[in-house]
Design a protein around this motif. Sequence first.
Motif, PDB file in Angstrom:
ATOM      1  N   PHE A 205       0.836  -1.201   0.000  1.00  0.00           N
ATOM      2  CA  PHE A 205       0.000   0.000   0.000  1.00  0.00           C
ATOM      3  C   PHE A 205       0.870   1.250   0.000  1.00  0.00           C
ATOM      4  O   PHE A 205       1.073   1.886   1.040  1.00  0.00           O
ATOM      5  N   PRO A 206       1.422   1.611  -1.159  1.00  0.00           N
ATOM      6  CA  PRO A 206       2.328   2.765  -1.223  1.00  0.00           C
ATOM      7  C   PRO A 206       1.663   4.079  -0.843  1.00  0.00           C
ATOM      8  O   PRO A 206       2.360   5.051  -0.525  1.00  0.00           O
ATOM      9  N   GLU A 207       0.334   4.129  -0.844  1.00  0.00           N
ATOM     10  CA  GLU A 207      -0.357   5.376  -0.463  1.00  0.00           C
ATOM     11  C   GLU A 207      -0.261   5.645   1.036  1.00  0.00           C
ATOM     12  O   GLU A 207      -0.486   6.776   1.488  1.00  0.00           O
ATOM     13  N   ALA A 208       0.022   4.614   1.808  1.00  0.00           N
ATOM     14  CA  ALA A 208       0.125   4.771   3.261  1.00  0.00           C
ATOM     15  C   ALA A 208       1.494   5.327   3.638  1.00  0.00           C
ATOM     16  O   ALA A 208       2.464   5.218   2.889  1.00  0.00           O
ATOM     17  N   ASN A 209       1.550   5.910   4.823  1.00  0.00           N
ATOM     18  CA  ASN A 209       2.815   6.347   5.409  1.00  0.00           C
ATOM     19  C   ASN A 209       3.229   5.290   6.420  1.00  0.00           C
ATOM     20  O   ASN A 209       2.701   5.249   7.529  1.00  0.00           O
ATOM     21  N   ALA A 210       4.140   4.397   6.053  1.00  0.00           N
ATOM     22  CA  ALA A 210       4.534   3.284   6.910  1.00  0.00           C
ATOM     23  C   ALA A 210       5.917   3.528   7.488  1.00  0.00           C
ATOM     24  O   ALA A 210       6.838   3.917   6.763  1.00  0.00           O
ATOM     25  N   LEU A 211       6.066   3.314   8.786  1.00  0.00           N
ATOM     26  CA  LEU A 211       7.349   3.551   9.426  1.00  0.00           C
ATOM     27  C   LEU A 211       7.573   2.597  10.580  1.00  0.00           C
ATOM     28  O   LEU A 211       6.635   2.075  11.179  1.00  0.00           O
ATOM     29  N   VAL A 212       8.849   2.377  10.883  1.00  0.00           N
ATOM     30  CA  VAL A 212       9.236   1.562  12.030  1.00  0.00           C
ATOM     31  C   VAL A 212       9.124   2.411  13.288  1.00  0.00           C
ATOM     32  O   VAL A 212       9.673   3.519  13.354  1.00  0.00           O
ATOM     33  N   ALA A 213       8.402   1.919  14.283  1.00  0.00           N
ATOM     34  CA  ALA A 213       8.225   2.666  15.536  1.00  0.00           C
ATOM     35  C   ALA A 213       7.831   1.704  16.645  1.00  0.00           C
ATOM     36  O   ALA A 213       7.295   0.619  16.388  1.00  0.00           O
ATOM     37  N   ASP A 214       8.106   2.116  17.869  1.00  0.00           N
ATOM     38  CA  ASP A 214       7.756   1.345  19.057  1.00  0.00           C
ATOM     39  C   ASP A 214       6.347   1.717  19.489  1.00  0.00           C
ATOM     40  O   ASP A 214       6.084   2.869  19.860  1.00  0.00           O
ATOM     41  N   GLY A 215       5.448   0.756  19.452  1.00  0.00           N
ATOM     42  CA  GLY A 215       4.066   1.018  19.815  1.00  0.00           C
ATOM     43  C   GLY A 215       3.875   1.395  21.261  1.00  0.00           C
ATOM     44  O   GLY A 215       2.815   1.904  21.645  1.00  0.00           O
ATOM     45  N   GLN A 216       4.882   1.165  22.105  1.00  0.00           N
ATOM     46  CA  GLN A 216       4.793   1.543  23.517  1.00  0.00           C
ATOM     47  C   GLN A 216       5.204   2.995  23.734  1.00  0.00           C
ATOM     48  O   GLN A 216       5.022   3.537  24.822  1.00  0.00           O
ATOM     49  N   ASN A 217       5.772   3.608  22.696  1.00  0.00           N
ATOM     50  CA  ASN A 217       6.226   4.996  22.786  1.00  0.00           C
ATOM     51  C   ASN A 217       6.106   5.642  21.410  1.00  0.00           C
ATOM     52  O   ASN A 217       7.099   5.985  20.770  1.00  0.00           O
ATOM     53  N   LEU A 218       4.877   5.818  20.972  1.00  0.00           N
ATOM     54  CA  LEU A 218       4.633   6.355  19.635  1.00  0.00           C
ATOM     55  C   LEU A 218       5.024   7.829  19.537  1.00  0.00           C
ATOM     56  O   LEU A 218       4.822   8.588  20.485  1.00  0.00           O
TER      57      LEU A 218
END
Length: 261
Positions: free
Chosen positions: A83-96
């Motif tokens: 889904f290239p339309e999305a903004n996807a990134l690596v992140a820690d869900g406990q500290n967004l």
Amino acid sequence: MTSPFENPALWTSVATGYDTHARRITGDYSARALELAKIAKGQRVLDVACGPGTLVGMALDRGAEVTAVDFAPGMVERCQTNFPEANALVADGQNLPFEDEFDAAFSCFGLIFFPDRAAGFRSLLRSLVPGGAAVVTCWSPIDEDPLRTRLSEIFYAAFPSVERAAPPPDALNSDSGLRTEMEAAGFANVEVVTHEAPVHFGHRELWDLMAESFPPITAMRSALPEVEWHAAAQRGRAWIAKHHDDAPLSAVGYLGLGRKG
């Protein structure tokens, strides 16, 4: 000991298999979550522990603007490719890295595996604008879930030397537990609904689902000599051939909906 579910490298290793197999289970829950939150065109949506983008694609189809995060780089790459339309990134869900930014936020069977679930719930809440909605899903107890009961039987047939283990005492696997944890994080007007997703896997698909989608199995495979892995696979497939009748099985879980006051 760290759970395999807390290892981003293992999740990266199953990104392709998860996209192929497991999303057939989680897709029904993603659709229900979007319905509960009433996602509409132009809304800003956050998906935490996005995996290959099962919910992301559905939210985009509704016209939402989607940001997707996962702690596993391979999952983020897979989501962005899908889904290239999305903004996807690596992140820690406990500290967004977000505050008061999204109209709705989701975590479908992701936050439940966080080492610090309370931090995950608080971070999800912090990312919302006032009045914004969040939906989090968790599984039911395994003995109330026909699909996961079947998968458990296959696992122990494949690995008979592994001692049967009880769920962790702090597992999030009940409607009351989901409500309690959301309310403790500060969510208002929490509602929890039970959901059953009927899914069908053929004989070969059922083993592939386990072998290619689940981090604990991947961890075991990497630790075994190849000959032992093949023997385990043969035992698992033999059990499936004898006991699995190809009838659909239900995956049972809960969806918790809450709002930021």
